[in-house]
Design a protein around this motif. Structure first.
Motif, PDB file in Angstrom:
ATOM      1  N   ARG A  98       0.820  -1.215   0.000  1.00  0.00           N
ATOM      2  CA  ARG A  98       0.000   0.000   0.000  1.00  0.00           C
ATOM      3  C   ARG A  98       0.849   1.258   0.000  1.00  0.00           C
ATOM      4  O   ARG A  98       0.562   2.219  -0.740  1.00  0.00           O
ATOM      5  CB  ARG A  98      -0.930  -0.017   1.211  1.00  0.00           C
ATOM      6  CG  ARG A  98      -1.855   1.181   1.302  1.00  0.00           C
ATOM      7  CD  ARG A  98      -2.599   1.178   2.636  1.00  0.00           C
ATOM      8  NE  ARG A  98      -3.559   2.264   2.713  1.00  0.00           N
ATOM      9  CZ  ARG A  98      -4.817   2.189   2.358  1.00  0.00           C
ATOM     10  NH1 ARG A  98      -5.293   1.031   1.882  1.00  0.00           N
ATOM     11  NH2 ARG A  98      -5.637   3.223   2.456  1.00  0.00           N
ATOM     12  N   TRP A 131      -2.676   1.182  -7.960  1.00  0.00           N
ATOM     13  CA  TRP A 131      -3.572   1.759  -6.974  1.00  0.00           C
ATOM     14  C   TRP A 131      -4.212   3.046  -7.506  1.00  0.00           C
ATOM     15  O   TRP A 131      -3.971   3.436  -8.652  1.00  0.00           O
ATOM     16  CB  TRP A 131      -2.809   2.026  -5.677  1.00  0.00           C
ATOM     17  CG  TRP A 131      -2.308   0.771  -5.018  1.00  0.00           C
ATOM     18  CD1 TRP A 131      -1.380  -0.104  -5.511  1.00  0.00           C
ATOM     19  CD2 TRP A 131      -2.724   0.239  -3.774  1.00  0.00           C
ATOM     20  NE1 TRP A 131      -1.185  -1.144  -4.645  1.00  0.00           N
ATOM     21  CE2 TRP A 131      -1.984  -0.963  -3.556  1.00  0.00           C
ATOM     22  CE3 TRP A 131      -3.621   0.645  -2.792  1.00  0.00           C
ATOM     23  CZ2 TRP A 131      -2.137  -1.738  -2.420  1.00  0.00           C
ATOM     24  CZ3 TRP A 131      -3.764  -0.120  -1.639  1.00  0.00           C
ATOM     25  CH2 TRP A 131      -3.034  -1.313  -1.472  1.00  0.00           C
ATOM     26  N   THR A 132      -4.980   3.721  -6.614  1.00  0.00           N
ATOM     27  CA  THR A 132      -5.695   4.934  -7.034  1.00  0.00           C
ATOM     28  C   THR A 132      -5.423   6.081  -6.060  1.00  0.00           C
ATOM     29  O   THR A 132      -6.305   6.486  -5.297  1.00  0.00           O
ATOM     30  CB  THR A 132      -7.216   4.664  -7.103  1.00  0.00           C
ATOM     31  OG1 THR A 132      -7.447   3.424  -7.758  1.00  0.00           O
ATOM     32  CG2 THR A 132      -7.937   5.768  -7.867  1.00  0.00           C
ATOM     33  N   SER A 163      -8.032   5.024  -3.204  1.00  0.00           N
ATOM     34  CA  SER A 163      -7.799   3.786  -2.452  1.00  0.00           C
ATOM     35  C   SER A 163      -6.725   3.948  -1.393  1.00  0.00           C
ATOM     36  O   SER A 163      -6.319   2.966  -0.780  1.00  0.00           O
ATOM     37  CB  SER A 163      -7.402   2.656  -3.415  1.00  0.00           C
ATOM     38  OG  SER A 163      -6.234   2.992  -4.132  1.00  0.00           O
TER      39      SER A 163
END
Length: 425
Positions: A98, A131-132, A163
């Protein structure tokens, strides 16, 4: 009579201007300094290249393919005066970490004069990947557009909400709006998901932009083209600083335009506007909450005569977190039959708000206020018949009443005749 006087005055004024212009020496024009050209507007397209863009639900194409096709059409149609750039988010990191994925945003094509071949080649390399991080991409796009005093626009195209969570996209949009650098963020959503719509609407509203839900390729292309062209057509309008007074008698006189002021918590400010008979005053006011405020607040804009009689008012209230709250009003000044001149009437505008804040919040300077004043020709006055409330609908009402009565009589006669015939048989 008043309108005829206006037309005559305008015609004489125009004739005088033409005569003066023809008789003025040519050297006077040559001595005037050249007006500086307006700086070319800057636009950056921010494209979501996250893994969800693989979904094939846009006219049988993947969302990524639809976006590429739209980008190519936009690049071909981009006005020459626009300085255009492209930034991506989620385009390079395919992993599941992440922290790394939420740093994945880069400028694909620098903001400047567009080399269409080069820009298209860069877009063609994109593949749905990661990812965003929308908040991060918005901050990056703001830096890409920094410098100068041109209008700046970010067009965000995405199929999902952020996200990453940090930084929050709505908070970033509020930061950009607070900088006062003519930056607008427009958002386009490639899905009808409620959460996505709410987040993209929040981003757009914070900066004065628009949100559009897109489901077809041609819609996407058309909308981006519209937004890019709008940047070229929309000039920068800088508000004029003004300070309202504590009473109407000493208030500043405002003409048509955009103004900014500061107003303390719970304070009332007065301004004056002169409106001639046959004109209509249109005013709106926005109060920004640029610091933490208590829930339950409102803003009130009143038009008052010089004698203190309220003419019209506009109000808005809210509760919870907000960035700005706005209201507006319209007030026409009628042309009375006994009035034979165009003497303007003074209308007093009172702006008040009911914001409050915890004791720990700084009180100075006051909350930012933006006041818009416009004076336009009023519409034609309603006919005398309209004074009854239904206007010319009275005629229609009478026709319907008579028609209903006749239909009822005919229907009753037919029903009675049928009963008589049935009994006879």
């Amino acid at each position: 009579m008043i309108k005829k006087k206006r037309l005559a005055t305008g015609a004489l004024g125009l004739l005088a201007a033409v005569v003066c212009g023809l008789s003025a020496p040519a050297v006077a024009v040559a001595d005037e300094p050249d007006q500086p050209d307006r700086e070319s507007p800057k636009v950056e397209l921010v494209l979501d290249v996250s893994g969800s863009m693989r979904a094939r639900d846009v006219d049988g194409m993947s969302r990524m393919a639809a976006a590429k096709q739209a980008f190519n059409e936009v690049l071909d149609a981009a006005p020459d005066e626009i300085r255009l750039g492209i930034r991506t988010l989620g385009a390079t990191y395919p992993g599941k970490d992440r922290e790394t994925g939420c740093l994945d945003s880069k400028q694909l094509y620098p903001v400047g004069r567009v080399d269409r071949t080069e820009a298209k080649a860069a877009v063609a390399t994109l593949r749905p990947t990661g990812w965003t991080p929308i908040g991060l991409a918005l901050r990056g796009a703001s830096k890409d557009l920094a410098g100068g005093d041109a209008t700046r626009r970010i067009v965000l195209i995405t199929d999902g909400e952020d996200s990453c969570g940090q930084p929050d996209p709505c908070d970033v949009a509020r930061e950009l709006a607070a900088q006062g650098t003519h930056l607008v963020v427009d958002t386009l959503g490639l899905t009808l998901d409620r959460k996505v719509r709410e987040q993209l609407s929040c981003i757009a509203e914070a900066t004065g932009g628009t949100y559009t839900a897109v489901q077809h390729t041609d819609q996407l292309s058309t909308r981006i083209k519209q937004l890019v062209r709008r940047s070229a057509d929309t000039p920068v309008q800088t508000p004029t600083a003004v300070q309202g007074a504590e009473e109407c008698a000493t208030a500043p006189v405002l003409g048509a335009g955009l103004y900014n002021d500061r107003e303390g918590f719970g304070e009332h400010r007065w301004y004056r506007v002169r409106v001639a008979p046959g004109q209509e005053l249109r005013a709106s006011a926005s109060v920004g909450a640029d610091r933490a405020v208590d829930p339950d607040y409102g803003v009130l804009l009143r038009a008052v005569s010089q004698r203190g009689r309220e003419l019209v008012r506009g109000s808005e209230a809210g509760s919870g977190r907000t960035d700005v709250i706005s209201t507006g009003l319209r007030y026409p000044v009628a042309e009375g039959r006994e009035v034979e001149d165009d003497t303007p009437r003074t209308v007093c505008l009172e702006l008040s708000q009911s914001f409050s804040a915890p004791a720990s919040v700084k009180r100075t300077p006051g909350l930012p206020v933006e006041l818009s004043v416009n004076i336009v020709d009023a519409g034609d006055p309603p006919g005398d018949v309209a004074a009854f409330g239904l206007g010319r609908g009275w005629v229609l009402l009478a026709v319907l009443t008579v028609t209903g009565l006749l239909v009822g009589l005919v229907w009753g006669w037919l029903a009675r005749w049928r009963v008589t015939v049935w009994r006879t048989n």
